[in-house]
Scaffold this motif. Structure first.
Motif, PDB file in Angstrom:
ATOM      1  N   ARG A 185      31.564  46.460  31.082  1.00 39.47           N
ATOM      2  CA  ARG A 185      32.849  46.458  31.796  1.00 39.47           C
ATOM      3  C   ARG A 185      33.907  47.259  31.064  1.00 39.47           C
ATOM      4  N   PHE A 216      42.537  48.936  42.505  1.00 39.36           N
ATOM      5  CA  PHE A 216      42.442  48.051  43.670  1.00 39.36           C
ATOM      6  C   PHE A 216      43.363  48.532  44.783  1.00 39.36           C
ATOM      7  N   GLN A 269      44.899  40.595  41.275  1.00 39.80           N
ATOM      8  CA  GLN A 269      45.216  40.735  39.850  1.00 39.80           C
ATOM      9  C   GLN A 269      44.162  40.044  38.988  1.00 39.80           C
ATOM     10  N   ASP A 325      40.955  39.748  39.855  1.00 37.50           N
ATOM     11  CA  ASP A 325      39.820  40.675  39.861  1.00 37.50           C
ATOM     12  C   ASP A 325      40.038  41.789  38.850  1.00 37.50           C
ATOM     13  N   ALA A 326      41.289  42.282  38.782  1.00 36.46           N
ATOM     14  CA  ALA A 326      41.585  43.373  37.853  1.00 36.46           C
ATOM     15  C   ALA A 326      41.327  42.931  36.408  1.00 36.46           C
ATOM     16  N   LEU A 327      41.686  41.689  36.081  1.00 33.05           N
ATOM     17  CA  LEU A 327      41.419  41.177  34.729  1.00 33.05           C
ATOM     18  C   LEU A 327      39.916  41.081  34.485  1.00 33.05           C
ATOM     19  N   GLU A 328      39.187  40.558  35.484  1.00 32.67           N
ATOM     20  CA  GLU A 328      37.744  40.399  35.338  1.00 32.67           C
ATOM     21  C   GLU A 328      37.066  41.744  35.089  1.00 32.67           C
ATOM     22  N   ILE A 329      37.507  42.759  35.829  1.00 38.38           N
ATOM     23  CA  ILE A 329      36.926  44.100  35.708  1.00 38.38           C
ATOM     24  C   ILE A 329      37.151  44.668  34.308  1.00 38.38           C
ATOM     25  N   MET A 330      38.272  44.276  33.687  1.00 41.49           N
ATOM     26  CA  MET A 330      38.523  44.738  32.319  1.00 41.49           C
ATOM     27  C   MET A 330      37.604  44.022  31.331  1.00 41.49           C
ATOM     28  N   GLY A 331      36.860  43.015  31.816  1.00 45.50           N
ATOM     29  CA  GLY A 331      36.010  42.258  30.922  1.00 45.50           C
ATOM     30  C   GLY A 331      36.725  41.060  30.321  1.00 45.50           C
ATOM     31  N   VAL A 332      37.855  40.678  30.913  1.00 39.77           N
ATOM     32  CA  VAL A 332      38.605  39.524  30.420  1.00 39.77           C
ATOM     33  C   VAL A 332      38.085  38.260  31.107  1.00 39.77           C
TER      34      VAL A 332
END
Ligand SMILES: Nc1ncnc2c1ncn2[C@@H]1O[C@H](COP(=O)(O)OP(=O)(O)O)[C@@H](O)[C@H]1O
Ligand SMILES: [Mg+2]
Lengths: 250, 247
Positions: A77, A84, B116, B118-125
């Motif tokens: 990742r 988005f 937002q 999802d955006a964190l998850e995509i960063m690997g958070v």
């Protein structure tokens, strides 16, 4: 390169993606097109693992993404950036903090090095000086550009964009499209873009996949798309009066 | 059946919240931020409500205990006991559930529907841990301080009623305040508040995190967060009082 094989996904018994296979190439802007509700967002989110798929496999290069454990998933990742549909900037953070967050979380750089990288990325999307603005103070086009800056801050190998120019005026759309294409070439990224905008298709569509009601209906390049005989694709491509008039002249 | 499913989802989320935290320094920063947002910004409302309730309890007690057989210092004593045992923890927690709970649920719910999270998850958070753990930690640390504040301000409210309202002689009130004081009551009320703080933040975060759809759903999640938090707080109040006081 990203390869999807026989992806199927349903929500509460309703099939949204039906046996989709596709290959997305490195250093190219790969487009997924289709009408609203055809399943583009679900497909893109399945590719990045935000939606677990019901069946099928996804490969990033030679790595089978669908079978990764938590640690490997986290590692891969870091090579992904995603833009988005609404930008998805963190509301409580400034532009600068939004772009810096991935650096804070995943690098051991000094504050100075991080700020240099943040400013470089903001510069790259033509947003120098916007550092201390908050998302609520930005225009639609600026939000998208901050989202692009955040997506590229860790030098991703893969870039995913969900309707990057929805809600923007035609001129700003073209600017965003070309920005994404330039970045793709510059860093040799595998870029996948969801769109229903024919201007994008003709402008930056190097490889195009057409999805209709959850199935892959057609694939090809922007050169092929105007001469295709696929009925559903033609309905989509030549939906507007402008496009119909252009076809009449061909 | 539905209840069991929701309970299961809640514990799965808590598992995510308490697993694999990110960099410690970022958590520290976010916890400090939440202390201000959730705790510091609740000081005024806690103080105002405690002051008035303290004053009113004192008047009520003065009216109800008016009898030659009851010493007047009982007014101060009962005001203190009410504030310490029940008001400063349980009632304050119910108020905070309304203020803090609804804000947590709508904040996290909005982050969910605007992608937002999802955006964190995509960063690997680990988004659950990143968003929820600092709130839980901050409130478990700060809310007990609000309890202490509430006791203090409430008792002062009663004293001021004695001074200026003439419901009871201030000396008698003060004697009552010190009468038969058991430190264990403070332990009991602080411990309750720590548990309530956890309930408010985790339950509200749960409803926000699982919000789907549009702003209407976020509103519903926020209402649900407050209602369920309140019910769970009252249940835990009953259980903890049984365990800690009835021995
Ligand atoms: N989380 C979800 N739960 C249930 N259904 C969903 C969910 N996300 C999307 N869908 C459904 O999947 C279909 C495709 O949606 P989507 O991929 O968002 O379309 P689009 O091509 O416009 O991006 C829609 O009919 C939508 O209702
Ligand atoms: Mg979409």
């Amino acid at each position: 390169m990203i390869r999807a094989e026989h992806i199927t996904k349903s929500f509460e018994g309703r099939t949204v993606l039906n046996d989709i296979s596709a290959t997305f190439e490195k250093g190219k802007t790969n487009l997924i097109i289709g009408r609203s509700g055809s399943g583009k967002t679900v497909f893109l989110k399945s590719l990045v693992g935000l939606h677990p798929v019901d069946s099928g496999e996804i490969y990033y290069g030679d790595t089978c993404f669908t079978r990764l454990g938590f640690r490997e998933l986290k590692a891969i990742r870091r090579d992904m950036g995603m833009i988005f549909q609404g930008g998805a900037l963190l509301d409580s953070s400034s532009v600068e903090e939004n772009v810096k967050l991935p650096l804070d979380l995943f690098t051991t750089q000094s504050e100075h090095e991080k700020m240099e990288r943040v400013n470089f990325c903001l510069e790259r999307v033509n947003l120098h000086g916007a550092n201390h603005l908050y998302p609520s103070e930005l225009s639609g086009g600026m939000v998208k550009r901050v989202a692009i800056a955040r997506a590229i801050v860790l030098n991703p190998k893969y870039l995913f964009c969900d309707e990057p120019n929805s809600g923007l005026d035609p001129m700003t759309s073209v600017v965003i499209d070309h920005l994404i294409q330039e970045i793709t070439k510059e860093y040799n990224i595998t870029t996948i873009i969801n769109t229903h905008d024919m201007n994008s298709v003709m402008g930056i569509g190097e490889k195009i996949i057409y999805i209709h009601e959850g199935r892959k209906w057609w694939e090809g390049s922007s050169a092929d798309i105007l001469t295709s005989t696929n009925k559903e694709l033609n309905e989509f491509v030549f939906a507007s009066e402008l496009a119909k008039a252009a076809r009449a002249k061909l | 059946m539905n209840f069991l499913k929701t309970l299961g989802q809640y514990f799965i989320l808590m598992g995510k919240v308490f697993s694999r935290p990110e960099k410690a320094r970022i958590y520290y920063r976010r916890t400090m931020f939440e202390m201000e947002a959730l705790g510091f910004n609740s000081i005024v409302i806690t103080a105002i409500i405690s002051f008035f309730i303290g004053a009113v309890i004192t008047i009520q007690m003065a009216i109800n205990l008016e009898s030659p057989f009851i010493p007047p210092m009982m007014i101060g004593y009962t005001t203190r006991e009410t504030m310490v045992l029940e008001f400063a923890s349980t009632v304050t927690a119910l108020i905070l559930a309304g203020k803090v709970g609804s804000s947590i649920a709508s904040e996290i719910g909005t982050m969910r529907i605007t992608e937002q999270i999802d955006a964190l998850e995509i960063m690997g958070v680990n988004s659950a841990s990143y968003l929820i753990l600092p709130k839980v930690a901050a409130s478990m640390i700060f809310f007990p301080l609000l309890t202490v504040l509430s006791i203090f301000v409430g008792v002062v409210g009663g004293y001021i009623m004695c001074m200026f309202g003439g419901v009871c002689a201030p000396e008698d009130y003060l004697t009552g305040l010190y009468f038969d004081f058991r430190p264990y009551s403070i332990t009991y009320t602080l411990l309750k508040m720590v548990v309530f703080a956890y309930i408010i933040t985790s339950v509200s975060a749960f409803y926000g995190y699982n919000a789907r759809g549009n702003s209407l759903e976020v509103g519903r999640a926020s209402t649900k967060a407050v209602v369920i938090s309140c019910i769970v707080i009252l249940l835990m109040d009953l259980v903890m009082t049984q365990l800690m006081l009835l021995r």
